[in-house]
Write a protein that holds these residues in place. Structure first.
Motif, PDB file in Angstrom:
ATOM      1  N   GLY A   1      -9.152   8.375   3.053  1.00 38.78           N
ATOM      2  CA  GLY A   1      -7.941   8.198   2.776  1.00 38.78           C
ATOM      3  C   GLY A   1      -7.765   6.536   2.960  1.00 38.78           C
ATOM      4  N   ARG A   2      -8.737   5.776   3.149  1.00 36.80           N
ATOM      5  CA  ARG A   2      -8.651   4.496   3.238  1.00 36.80           C
ATOM      6  C   ARG A   2      -8.637   3.832   1.700  1.00 36.80           C
ATOM      7  N   LEU A   3      -7.779   2.993   1.658  1.00 33.15           N
ATOM      8  CA  LEU A   3      -7.433   2.257   0.369  1.00 33.15           C
ATOM      9  C   LEU A   3      -7.074   0.694   0.857  1.00 33.15           C
ATOM     10  N   ALA A   4      -7.291  -0.083  -0.233  1.00 35.05           N
ATOM     11  CA  ALA A   4      -7.017  -1.371  -0.248  1.00 35.05           C
ATOM     12  C   ALA A   4      -5.565  -1.537  -0.591  1.00 35.05           C
ATOM     13  N   VAL A   5      -4.379  -2.160   0.098  1.00 35.97           N
ATOM     14  CA  VAL A   5      -3.028  -2.225  -0.151  1.00 35.97           C
ATOM     15  C   VAL A   5      -2.877  -3.846  -0.419  1.00 35.97           C
ATOM     16  N   GLN A   6      -2.111  -3.948  -1.955  1.00 34.68           N
ATOM     17  CA  GLN A   6      -1.871  -5.142  -2.149  1.00 34.68           C
ATOM     18  C   GLN A   6      -0.636  -5.598  -1.755  1.00 34.68           C
ATOM     19  N   LEU A   7      -0.476  -6.758  -1.657  1.00 36.98           N
ATOM     20  CA  LEU A   7       0.859  -7.693  -1.270  1.00 36.98           C
ATOM     21  C   LEU A   7       1.403  -7.755  -2.586  1.00 36.98           C
TER      22      LEU A   7
END
Length: 403
Positions: free
Chosen positions: A190-196
């Motif tokens: 469930g981990r992912l990189a969330v962009q601004l």
């Protein structure tokens, strides 16, 4: 499956039966000559005999010729094998022939075993998963601080999309790690990189909620800096009674549960009574004279008749929805008629004891006063007596001086 197995079993039984009949035909005893030596020619002759009889005519003569030819061939085989015959031409059974009854017995056992074999039950078909899609619901939260809790009440199975939007902290890196938790445990992969994007971080996940097991706490986290908790439940019972209900032995009591006015109506209601650490469901059918249900859509009432002290305890009402259940409880205390009088009896006893103590104290004081008064009188009497004596002495001395 059952039909195929029955067909196979019937085929096996037929094969065994044919083998058994063939053995009997080959070893069938002759009334005059005893047991005959088995051979395939005899069996073939019998089969052809059946065909000749079916064609009609000439069957008897053809049979005699076939039997004669069979006997000639048998004599030749007996001469080669060294078989022995008695005076009448009958074959004397060898040791191998003595095993024939045992072989027939084995065939019978094999046939019985196949006959008694039970057809295995068909496997239970797997539950079919509905192919129709579930309805979709979306719940979103915009977080401006560090944490927030959102309660979500569901009625039926749904594909629930949870959206979290975080405005960020003082420092806004271009991306941050986002992940989801279920009841405190991180969801796998469930981990992912969330962009601004537009000065905000967005995190979304769709969860399939089909049963009560899927309810609980779902959390979206932005690293270790911010978190939003979604509490998924069935509709909660609005009225909760904090204080216990009190009733008397022998009376009837009504225990009530009610959903809020804006809450959806449950499918049904259930009642339970606490029994130690467990809960026992109350059944009107089992004890119709003791319990009575009065359910009205958004409200439920349990009537308990002829109360005893054993009826004291916690009673649970359960509202049943398609997605799960929600529960509330009410405490009931059953007392005797003397129970309310106990405080007054205790006060009365205290008053009686206090009055008795005061009376005893007053009596002891009055006795002391009586003793003190008697002593003063005696002293006064003695004083008066001494005064009178002195006066008498003075008058007598005056008389003596006159004389």
């Amino acid at each position: 499956m059952a039909g195929a197995h029955s067909g196979i079993q019937g085929t096996v039984h037929s094969a065994v039966l044919r083998k058994f009949v063939l053995m009997l035909l080959l070893h069938w005893p002759d009334v005059n000559n005893g047991w005959r030596q088995p051979n395939t020619t005899q069996a073939a002759s019998l089969v052809q005999l059946r065909g000749g009889e079916g064609r009609g005519g000439g069957g008897g003569e053809w049979l005699d010729d076939a039997v004669d030819r069979d006997r000639d061939r048998q004599r030749e085989r007996d001469g080669e094998r060294g078989a022995r015959r008695d005076g009448r031409g009958n074959i004397i059974m060898s040791a191998s022939w003595k095993q024939l009854p045992f072989q027939i017995f084995l065939l019978l056992v094999s046939c019985c075993r196949h006959t008694n074999t039970k057809t295995p039950p068909d496997p239970t078909p797997a539950t079919l998963v509905p192919t129709s899609p579930l309805p979709t619901d979306v719940r979103s939260v915009v977080l401006k601080g560090e944490s927030h809790t959102e309660r979500v009440e569901l009625l039926s199975p749904v594909d629930l999309a949870l959206e979290c939007t975080w405005t960020g902290g003082l420092s806004k890196p271009p991306n941050i790690t986002g992940f989801w938790r279920k009841d405190g445990d991180e969801i796998e992969n469930g981990r992912l990189a969330v962009q601004l994007v537009d000065e905000m971080y967005h995190l979304k996940h769709v969860f399939r909620i089909v049963s009560e097991e899927n309810l609980g706490s779902y959390s979206c986290a932005f690293g270790n800096e911010a978190r939003v908790d979604f509490i998924l439940t069935a509709p909660q019972i609005g009225e909760v009674r904090d204080k216990p209900m009190v009733s008397y032995v022998g009376d009837s009591v009504v225990v009530a549960c009610k959903m809020g006015e804006t809450k959806p109506k449950p499918v049904s209601w259930n009642w339970y009574k606490a029994n130690g650490t467990d809960r026992e469901q109350i059944s009107v059918a089992a004890e119709p004279r003791r319990y009575e249900f009065k359910n009205k859509e958004a409200a439920a009432k349990l009537v308990v008749h002829n109360l005893t002290e054993a009826d004291s305890g916690l009673y649970y009402c359960e509202a049943v929805y398609a997605i799960g259940t929600t529960t509330s409880h009410v405490e009931l205390r059953v007392i005797t008629l003397w129970e309310p009088l106990k405080p007054f009896v205790a006060i009365l006893v205290e008053v009686i004891i206090l009055v008795a103590a005061i009376l005893l104290f007053e009596r002891s004081q009055s006795k002391k006063k009586c003793k003190g008064g008697n002593g003063a009188n005696e002293d006064q009497t003695n004083t008066l007596t001494q005064g009178e004596n002195s006066t008498a002495e003075e008058s007598s001395s005056a008389r003596h001086r006159k004389v």
